[in-house]
Design a protein around this motif. Structure first.
Motif, PDB file in Angstrom:
ATOM      1  N   PHE A  66      -9.756  40.764  -6.237  1.00 48.30           N
ATOM      2  CA  PHE A  66      -8.610  40.307  -5.454  1.00 48.30           C
ATOM      3  C   PHE A  66      -8.071  38.951  -5.907  1.00 48.30           C
ATOM      4  N   ALA A  67      -6.776  38.765  -5.697  1.00 47.80           N
ATOM      5  CA  ALA A  67      -6.122  37.465  -5.825  1.00 47.80           C
ATOM      6  C   ALA A  67      -5.261  37.293  -4.580  1.00 47.80           C
ATOM      7  N   SER A  68      -5.671  36.425  -3.681  1.00 47.26           N
ATOM      8  CA  SER A  68      -5.011  36.305  -2.373  1.00 47.26           C
ATOM      9  C   SER A  68      -3.627  35.676  -2.496  1.00 47.26           C
ATOM     10  N   TYR A  69      -2.732  36.048  -1.552  1.00 46.04           N
ATOM     11  CA  TYR A  69      -1.389  35.482  -1.599  1.00 46.04           C
ATOM     12  C   TYR A  69      -0.735  35.294  -0.230  1.00 46.04           C
ATOM     13  N   ARG A  70      -1.362  35.759   0.845  1.00 41.48           N
ATOM     14  CA  ARG A  70      -0.730  35.616   2.153  1.00 41.48           C
ATOM     15  C   ARG A  70      -1.790  35.750   3.237  1.00 41.48           C
ATOM     16  N   LYS A  71      -1.589  35.075   4.349  1.00 41.49           N
ATOM     17  CA  LYS A  71      -2.482  35.232   5.486  1.00 41.49           C
ATOM     18  C   LYS A  71      -2.333  36.636   6.056  1.00 41.49           C
ATOM     19  N   ASP A  72      -3.434  37.142   6.587  1.00 46.66           N
ATOM     20  CA  ASP A  72      -3.433  38.476   7.178  1.00 46.66           C
ATOM     21  C   ASP A  72      -3.556  38.363   8.684  1.00 46.66           C
ATOM     22  N   ASP A  73      -2.471  38.614   9.369  1.00 49.75           N
ATOM     23  CA  ASP A  73      -2.468  38.616  10.827  1.00 49.75           C
ATOM     24  C   ASP A  73      -2.077  40.004  11.312  1.00 49.75           C
ATOM     25  N   LEU A  74      -2.806  40.479  12.303  1.00 50.00           N
ATOM     26  CA  LEU A  74      -2.526  41.769  12.932  1.00 50.00           C
ATOM     27  C   LEU A  74      -1.932  41.526  14.304  1.00 50.00           C
ATOM     28  N   ALA A  75      -1.303  42.554  14.878  1.00 50.82           N
ATOM     29  CA  ALA A  75      -0.697  42.393  16.193  1.00 50.82           C
ATOM     30  C   ALA A  75      -0.726  43.710  16.953  1.00 50.82           C
ATOM     31  N   LEU A  76      -0.628  43.598  18.251  1.00 46.68           N
ATOM     32  CA  LEU A  76      -0.482  44.745  19.143  1.00 46.68           C
ATOM     33  C   LEU A  76       0.923  44.721  19.714  1.00 46.68           C
ATOM     34  N   GLU A  77       1.665  45.809  19.500  1.00 48.26           N
ATOM     35  CA  GLU A  77       3.036  45.914  19.995  1.00 48.26           C
ATOM     36  C   GLU A  77       3.074  46.895  21.159  1.00 48.26           C
ATOM     37  N   THR A  78       3.753  46.499  22.225  1.00 49.10           N
ATOM     38  CA  THR A  78       3.862  47.314  23.427  1.00 49.10           C
ATOM     39  C   THR A  78       5.324  47.379  23.870  1.00 49.10           C
TER      40      THR A  78
ATOM     41  N   TYR B  81       6.645  55.131  17.035  1.00 50.08           N
ATOM     42  CA  TYR B  81       7.514  54.477  18.013  1.00 50.08           C
ATOM     43  C   TYR B  81       8.090  55.459  19.031  1.00 50.08           C
ATOM     44  N   LEU B  82       8.272  56.703  18.645  1.00 50.12           N
ATOM     45  CA  LEU B  82       8.674  57.710  19.632  1.00 50.12           C
ATOM     46  C   LEU B  82       7.573  57.869  20.675  1.00 50.12           C
ATOM     47  N   ALA B  83       6.313  57.846  20.229  1.00 49.06           N
ATOM     48  CA  ALA B  83       5.178  57.937  21.147  1.00 49.06           C
ATOM     49  C   ALA B  83       5.096  56.714  22.042  1.00 49.06           C
ATOM     50  N   LEU B  84       5.365  55.531  21.482  1.00 50.33           N
ATOM     51  CA  LEU B  84       5.322  54.301  22.270  1.00 50.33           C
ATOM     52  C   LEU B  84       6.421  54.305  23.323  1.00 50.33           C
ATOM     53  N   ASN B  85       7.618  54.712  22.922  1.00 49.12           N
ATOM     54  CA  ASN B  85       8.751  54.718  23.853  1.00 49.12           C
ATOM     55  C   ASN B  85       8.591  55.741  24.966  1.00 49.12           C
ATOM     56  N   SER B  86       7.893  56.841  24.672  1.00 47.25           N
ATOM     57  CA  SER B  86       7.728  57.902  25.662  1.00 47.25           C
ATOM     58  C   SER B  86       6.502  57.702  26.543  1.00 47.25           C
ATOM     59  N   GLY B  87       5.709  56.669  26.266  1.00 48.90           N
ATOM     60  CA  GLY B  87       4.534  56.398  27.076  1.00 48.90           C
ATOM     61  C   GLY B  87       3.294  57.174  26.671  1.00 48.90           C
ATOM     62  N   LYS B  88       3.346  57.866  25.528  1.00 48.23           N
ATOM     63  CA  LYS B  88       2.170  58.600  25.074  1.00 48.23           C
ATOM     64  C   LYS B  88       1.076  57.672  24.557  1.00 48.23           C
ATOM     65  N   ILE B  89       1.464  56.471  24.133  1.00 49.20           N
ATOM     66  CA  ILE B  89       0.502  55.438  23.745  1.00 49.20           C
ATOM     67  C   ILE B  89       0.893  54.137  24.447  1.00 49.20           C
ATOM     68  N   ASP B  90      -0.098  53.277  24.633  1.00 47.93           N
ATOM     69  CA  ASP B  90       0.152  51.992  25.288  1.00 47.93           C
ATOM     70  C   ASP B  90       0.528  50.905  24.296  1.00 47.93           C
ATOM     71  N   ALA B  91       0.060  51.053  23.048  1.00 53.06           N
ATOM     72  CA  ALA B  91       0.303  49.998  22.068  1.00 53.06           C
ATOM     73  C   ALA B  91       0.135  50.542  20.657  1.00 53.06           C
ATOM     74  N   TYR B  92       0.677  49.804  19.723  1.00 50.26           N
ATOM     75  CA  TYR B  92       0.522  50.084  18.294  1.00 50.26           C
ATOM     76  C   TYR B  92      -0.122  48.863  17.660  1.00 50.26           C
ATOM     77  N   PHE B  93      -1.214  49.059  16.914  1.00 57.93           N
ATOM     78  CA  PHE B  93      -1.959  47.982  16.275  1.00 57.93           C
ATOM     79  C   PHE B  93      -1.663  48.022  14.784  1.00 57.93           C
ATOM     80  N   GLY B  94      -0.988  46.992  14.271  1.00 59.14           N
ATOM     81  CA  GLY B  94      -0.592  47.004  12.869  1.00 59.14           C
ATOM     82  C   GLY B  94      -0.357  45.611  12.327  1.00 59.14           C
ATOM     83  N   PRO B  95       0.156  45.507  11.090  1.00 59.47           N
ATOM     84  CA  PRO B  95       0.411  44.204  10.467  1.00 59.47           C
ATOM     85  C   PRO B  95       1.437  43.400  11.259  1.00 59.47           C
ATOM     86  N   SER B  96       1.140  42.158  11.509  1.00 58.06           N
ATOM     87  CA  SER B  96       2.008  41.310  12.313  1.00 58.06           C
ATOM     88  C   SER B  96       3.446  41.221  11.779  1.00 58.06           C
ATOM     89  N   PRO B  97       3.659  41.063  10.452  1.00 57.81           N
ATOM     90  CA  PRO B  97       5.044  40.961   9.968  1.00 57.81           C
ATOM     91  C   PRO B  97       5.872  42.193  10.309  1.00 57.81           C
TER      92      PRO B  97
END
Length: 340
Positions: A165-177, A235-251
């Motif tokens: 590896f050669a690092s180049y950016r911070k890795d931040d994750l997020a939960l979107e609701t 996002y269709l699942a998130l909008n319809s209430g089938k999931i509470d959140a999406y866990f993915g890359p912060s950017p």
């Protein structure tokens, strides 16, 4: 919030669904191999970042050309080939602002492809970007079809067994609701008890989420994890209430929040987490096959861009300045084996 958070200085209605579907169609139509934005690269001494970005970035032309002392570090086979084959995990639908098909419906744009073009210019090589699904990206590296992956790959100790590896950016994750939800994530996995969360298969965030799921199960609590083929379905699942959140890359999630703001289904970021766990700042890195000899010249090229200002301009163009690193490191500490 977790120790990581305190350290930081740092559609979707019908309209948004249509936008994402359009991106997916563009990617499928373009196939797996191409880079339509190489004409201005090393030969002319400049690279234009943020091209056809659909407003996600400010188009900026950066002066950059080969640095012989760095290109001399390349393995002979790569140097003689005259090209840098870059793997991009952007199939099927891409992930703005990191990598996706632009407004012209053919150019692979995004912060990661643009960085690949900048690095290739410093190395005196022509960038050749090949697109894969996330799962097949690593198969491409393993098989030698790809020299380096530049596509939001987190450094983990497990991955170090096969890659360098050669690092180049911070890795931040997020939960979107949905914006209408009120719960927040402060780094404590227990808040996820009883929730249904979507995550990408084979990703670092999946490893973290499944570890939380296991902990909750040991406490007699339930966390349901769901998978979808692409961001449109998620996002269709998130909008319809089938999931509470999406866990993915912060950017990517932060970008989507801004894009959904004017739609019937706005979203919000409920909390963030380091991609390397509570005690370590996660890092995103250029990823090559172990013992390929590429990590050192890649880090040298990245540090040249950092030292000469193009790196900061690239991040600023894509609104990612808060994810800057001070230096590119070869094989920095990553998500521990106990967590990965």
């Amino acid at each position: 919030m977790s120790a990581h958070i305190t350290r930081r200085s740092l559609i979707r209605g019908i309209t948004m669904a249509t936008t994402v579907a359009t991106l997916a169609t563009g990617l499928a139509a373009c196939g797996g191999d191409s880079d339509a934005a190489t004409a201005d690269a090393a030969a002319s001494g400049s690279v234009t970042v943020g091209r056809v970005s659909n407003g996600a970035a400010k188009e900026t032309t950066l002066k950059v050309s080969e640095v012989k002392s760095i290109s001399d570090l390349l393995p002979d086979a790569v140097r003689k080939s005259g090209k840098l084959v870059i793997g991009s995990g952007t199939l099927p639908s891409g992930s703005p602002p990191l990598g996706y098909v632009g407004g012209d419906q053919k150019t692979l744009t995004g912060s990661e492809p643009d960085l690949g073009r900048l690095v290739a210019a410093v190395l005196g090589l022509k960038p050749e970007i090949k697109r894969f699904t996330w799962e097949n990206l690593f198969v491409g590296i393993d098989s030698g079809k790809v020299d380096v992956a530049l596509t939001n790959v987190t450094v983990t100790e497990e991955r170090k067994r096969k890659y360098e590896f050669a690092s180049y950016r911070k890795d931040d994750l997020a939960l979107e609701t949905p914006k209408s939800s009120t719960w927040k994530f402060d780094g404590d996995y227990k808040v996820l008890a009883g929730k249904t969360v979507s995550v990408g298969a084979g990703t670092n965030q999946e490893r973290i989420l499944l570890a939380w799921k296991k902990k909750l199960e040991s406490e007699g609590k339930k966390l349901t994890v769901k998978y979808f083929q692409d961001s449109n379905s998620t996002y269709l699942a998130l909008n319809s209430g089938k999931i509470d959140a999406y866990f993915g890359p912060s950017p990517s999630l932060s970008y989507h929040v801004t894009q959904s703001a004017g739609t019937p289904d706005p979203t919000r970021v409920a909390g963030q987490f380091s991609g390397a766990g509570e005690s370590l700042q996660g890092l995103i890195a250029a990823t090559a096959k172990k013992d390929s000899g590429l990590a050192e010249p890649l880090a040298a090229a990245l540090n040249h861009l950092i030292d000469n200002g193009q790196y900061a301009e690239w991040l600023a163009a894509w609104n990612l300045s808060n994810e800057a690193v001070a230096t590119s490191e070869v094989n920095p500490p990553g998500l521990p084996l106990t967590d990965s």
